[in-house]
Design a protein around this motif. Structure first.
Motif, short mmCIF file in Angstrom:
data_model
loop_
_atom_site.label_atom_id
_atom_site.label_comp_id
_atom_site.label_asym_id
_atom_site.label_seq_id
_atom_site.Cartn_x
_atom_site.Cartn_y
_atom_site.Cartn_z
N CYS A 118 0.86 -1.19 0.00
CA CYS A 118 0.00 0.00 0.00
C CYS A 118 0.89 1.23 0.00
O CYS A 118 2.10 1.13 0.23
N ILE A 157 -2.38 2.42 -4.27
CA ILE A 157 -3.54 2.01 -3.46
C ILE A 157 -3.22 2.44 -2.03
O ILE A 157 -2.14 2.13 -1.52
N GLU A 182 -5.93 3.59 3.55
CA GLU A 182 -7.33 3.93 3.88
C GLU A 182 -8.30 3.13 3.01
O GLU A 182 -9.37 2.73 3.45
N MET A 183 -7.92 2.94 1.75
CA MET A 183 -8.80 2.17 0.84
C MET A 183 -8.93 0.72 1.31
O MET A 183 -10.00 0.13 1.24
N ASN A 236 -11.18 0.65 4.17
CA ASN A 236 -12.54 0.86 3.69
C ASN A 236 -13.14 -0.41 3.10
O ASN A 236 -14.34 -0.69 3.24
#
Ligand SMILES: O=C(CO)COP(=O)(O)O
Length: 254
Positions: free
Chosen positions: A67, A79, A82-83, A86
């Motif tokens: 990430c 990426i 946080e994604m 989520n």
């Protein structure tokens, strides 16, 4: 000791939708020890994460393979942590040698990534390991200590970190570290944690081995006192991954 065995499957940049479905079906049908005994985490490429998560049995979990180092934004192709949060992805692999070597990720960059991912609530499989040249020059322990220090510098709690020792010369080569070689480095890493972080972290942090682990060699490696599991590449795409998960119940040498 009480460290729960951990088996990760790093699928790397492999798979089509139908291949992924087949692997997950095999995993879903497998008879393995319960989640109290072994953590099983598979890491498909980003594009298959949501799909795998939706199909996978609930006692197995998913990890991203990387990430971004900080908050997302204008970063084409990246990426963010946080994604992943989520999407409900609990784990991320950080600092794999393929990224360190091919994409020039430095110790500091990897340390920053680990710190940021943890701060967002992700659990991290942090990878370290020496090259063949470094091993042959006798600097294995110094190299993995420096890699671990860069992580430790950015981390206040080790609760959500699994440390993966993956000697570069053993990755994808079929040249697995001997149980003694793995144990020696894992022992040194635990000692490093004890001296530089603390006794409790040293005793509780899982240190897993990666590099040409397969269904045939996993049991002997698993007997080693400081080998707390595996990060598996090639064999995690095959049914023998189940045998590797089942090595969680092998009795440890004293
Ligand atoms: O890099 C690895 C896991 O992250 C190991 O790969 P192989 O098991 O294919 O050697």
């Amino acid at each position: 000791m009480g460290r729960k065995f951990f088996v990760g499957g790093n699928w790397k940049c492999n798979g089509t939708t139908s291949e992924v479905k087949k692997i997950v079906t095999t995993l879903n049908e497998a008879e393995v020890p319960s989640e109290d005994v072994v953590d099983v985490v598979v890491s498909p490429p980003f594009v298959f994460l949501a799909y795998v998560k939706s199909l996978l049995r609930s006692d197995f979990h998913v990890a991203a393979q990387n990430c971004w180092v900080r908050r997302g934004g204008a970063l084409t192709g990246e990426i963010s942590a946080e994604m992943l949060v989520n999407l409900g992805i609990p784990w991320v692999i950080i600092g794999h040698s393929e990224r360190r070597q091919i994409l020039n990720e430095s110790n500091e960059f990897v340390g920053d990534k680990v710190g940021y991912a943890l701060s967002q609530g992700l659990k991290v499989i942090a990878c370290i390991g020496e090259t063949l040249e470094q091993r042959e020059s006798g600097s294995t322990v110094a190299v993995v200590a420096a890699q671990t220090k860069a992580i430790a510098d950015k981390v206040s709690s080790w609760e959500n970190i699994v440390l993966a020792y993956e000697p570069v010369w053993a990755i994808g080569t079929g040249k697995v570290a001997t149980p003694d070689q793995a144990q020696q480095v894992h022992f040194e890493l635990r000692k490093w944690l004890q001296v530089n972080v603390g006794a409790e972290v040293a005793a509780s942090t899982r240190i897993i081995y990666g590099g040409s682990v397969n269904g045939a060699n996993c049991k002997e490696l698993a007997t080693q006192p400081d080998v707390d599991g595996f990060l598996v590449g090639g064999a995690s795409l095959k049914p023998e991954f189940i045998d590797i998960i089942n090595s969680a119940t092998v009795k440890k040498d004293d």
